[in-house]
Scaffold this motif. Sequence first.
Motif, short mmCIF file in Angstrom:
data_model
loop_
_atom_site.label_atom_id
_atom_site.label_comp_id
_atom_site.label_asym_id
_atom_site.label_seq_id
_atom_site.Cartn_x
_atom_site.Cartn_y
_atom_site.Cartn_z
N UNK A 112 22.61 -0.22 9.73
CA UNK A 112 23.00 -1.36 10.57
C UNK A 112 23.31 -2.53 9.66
N UNK A 113 23.71 -3.66 10.25
CA UNK A 113 23.96 -4.88 9.48
C UNK A 113 23.04 -5.99 9.95
N UNK A 114 22.67 -6.86 9.04
CA UNK A 114 21.89 -8.06 9.33
C UNK A 114 22.64 -9.23 8.72
N UNK A 115 23.12 -10.13 9.57
CA UNK A 115 23.93 -11.27 9.11
C UNK A 115 25.09 -10.78 8.24
N UNK A 116 25.71 -9.66 8.65
CA UNK A 116 26.86 -9.14 7.95
C UNK A 116 26.56 -8.29 6.74
N UNK A 117 25.30 -8.13 6.40
CA UNK A 117 24.92 -7.35 5.22
C UNK A 117 24.48 -5.94 5.64
N UNK A 118 25.03 -4.90 5.03
CA UNK A 118 24.63 -3.53 5.40
C UNK A 118 23.19 -3.25 5.00
N UNK A 119 22.48 -2.53 5.85
CA UNK A 119 21.08 -2.22 5.59
C UNK A 119 20.77 -0.77 5.92
N UNK A 120 19.78 -0.24 5.22
CA UNK A 120 19.15 1.01 5.61
C UNK A 120 18.05 0.67 6.61
N UNK A 121 17.86 1.53 7.59
CA UNK A 121 16.94 1.23 8.69
C UNK A 121 15.84 2.30 8.73
N UNK A 122 14.59 1.86 8.68
CA UNK A 122 13.44 2.75 8.80
C UNK A 122 12.67 2.37 10.06
N UNK A 123 12.22 3.38 10.79
CA UNK A 123 11.49 3.15 12.04
C UNK A 123 10.20 3.96 12.05
N UNK A 124 9.17 3.35 12.59
CA UNK A 124 7.90 4.04 12.84
C UNK A 124 7.53 3.86 14.30
N UNK A 125 7.24 4.95 14.97
CA UNK A 125 6.89 4.91 16.39
C UNK A 125 5.45 5.35 16.60
N UNK A 126 4.78 4.65 17.51
CA UNK A 126 3.45 5.04 17.96
C UNK A 126 3.52 5.17 19.48
N UNK A 165 0.84 -1.20 0.00
CA UNK A 165 0.00 0.00 0.00
C UNK A 165 0.87 1.24 0.00
N UNK A 166 0.29 2.36 -0.37
CA UNK A 166 1.04 3.60 -0.41
C UNK A 166 1.51 4.00 0.99
N UNK A 167 2.77 4.46 1.13
CA UNK A 167 3.27 4.88 2.44
C UNK A 167 2.54 6.11 2.94
N UNK A 168 2.50 6.27 4.28
CA UNK A 168 1.79 7.41 4.86
C UNK A 168 2.75 8.50 5.35
N UNK A 169 4.06 8.31 5.11
CA UNK A 169 5.01 9.37 5.41
C UNK A 169 5.46 9.45 6.86
N UNK A 170 5.17 8.43 7.67
CA UNK A 170 5.51 8.48 9.09
C UNK A 170 6.83 7.80 9.43
N UNK A 171 7.50 7.20 8.45
CA UNK A 171 8.76 6.50 8.73
C UNK A 171 9.90 7.49 8.89
N UNK A 172 10.86 7.15 9.74
CA UNK A 172 12.06 7.96 9.91
C UNK A 172 13.28 7.10 9.62
N UNK A 173 14.32 7.72 9.07
CA UNK A 173 15.56 7.02 8.75
C UNK A 173 16.46 7.02 9.98
N UNK A 174 16.94 5.83 10.35
CA UNK A 174 17.86 5.68 11.48
C UNK A 174 19.27 5.41 10.95
N UNK A 175 20.23 5.26 11.84
CA UNK A 175 21.58 4.89 11.44
C UNK A 175 21.57 3.53 10.76
#
Length: 257
Positions: free
Chosen positions: A186-200, A174-184
Amino acid sequence: MKHYTTSRVITALLCTTTAALITGCGTDSSEPGANNTEPAAKAKHPFDTMASEQIDKQARESFRNTTSMRLTGKVSSNGQQVEIDLAIDVRGSCNGTVDNSLGTLHIIKKGSLVYAKAGEDYWRATFNRGMTVEQAEKMVGHFTDRWIKPPTLMAKTLGSFCDGFDSVLEILSAEPDGNATRENDATVDGRPTAVLTERTPTDTTTVYIAKEGKPYLLRATITGGNDPLDLTFTDHNKPVDTTPPPPDQILDPTTLR
């Protein structure tokens, strides 16, 4: 990022589900033959110039093209924790295990064909609901640690673990609602990742998106609230192995009196 903790999403996850994200991205390389003794500056990843909602939107668009994946981790709903290790695809095929308070269920499903194997605690809890103790124990003795080809009603019930892919596909694309924020990053199993967080006010949803190779969703967590989860995602678009067990290892319950 439309919030992932709705009861609909949790139900779909418990039935097995979810996702991979984003369109492919590459990095610049130095020109061939360049004579430069200085260290090359590290090329920026395209995500580094995007707003979080742009990453989120591209992730959902890419997710629509995902046909299969393997989910591993823990999901909770209504106070019940379920551990899953399940490969699943858009056709409802699956192969893997679901472990809850009753024990571990191993399931293989292709189309309407379902094969299941579980320990005595799982089958005892199943048969105690509609049989005498003596009848239930006889069935437990037949079923324990054997592959079962369930009759129609049981096959539909057990097969429902594999039917959640389309529901999550609809929700996460579905279309995003614009509430995600970009964090630092991180890695997952050694693979670099972009991290998005949504807080309620009650919980925090975090997704980890691969920055090398195809940018798939590699991990998702929900902390706080009533329905925490921690799932990793691998084997994106890899065919699910639905090879049935050897015939001599399968019990057909309809042959039992």
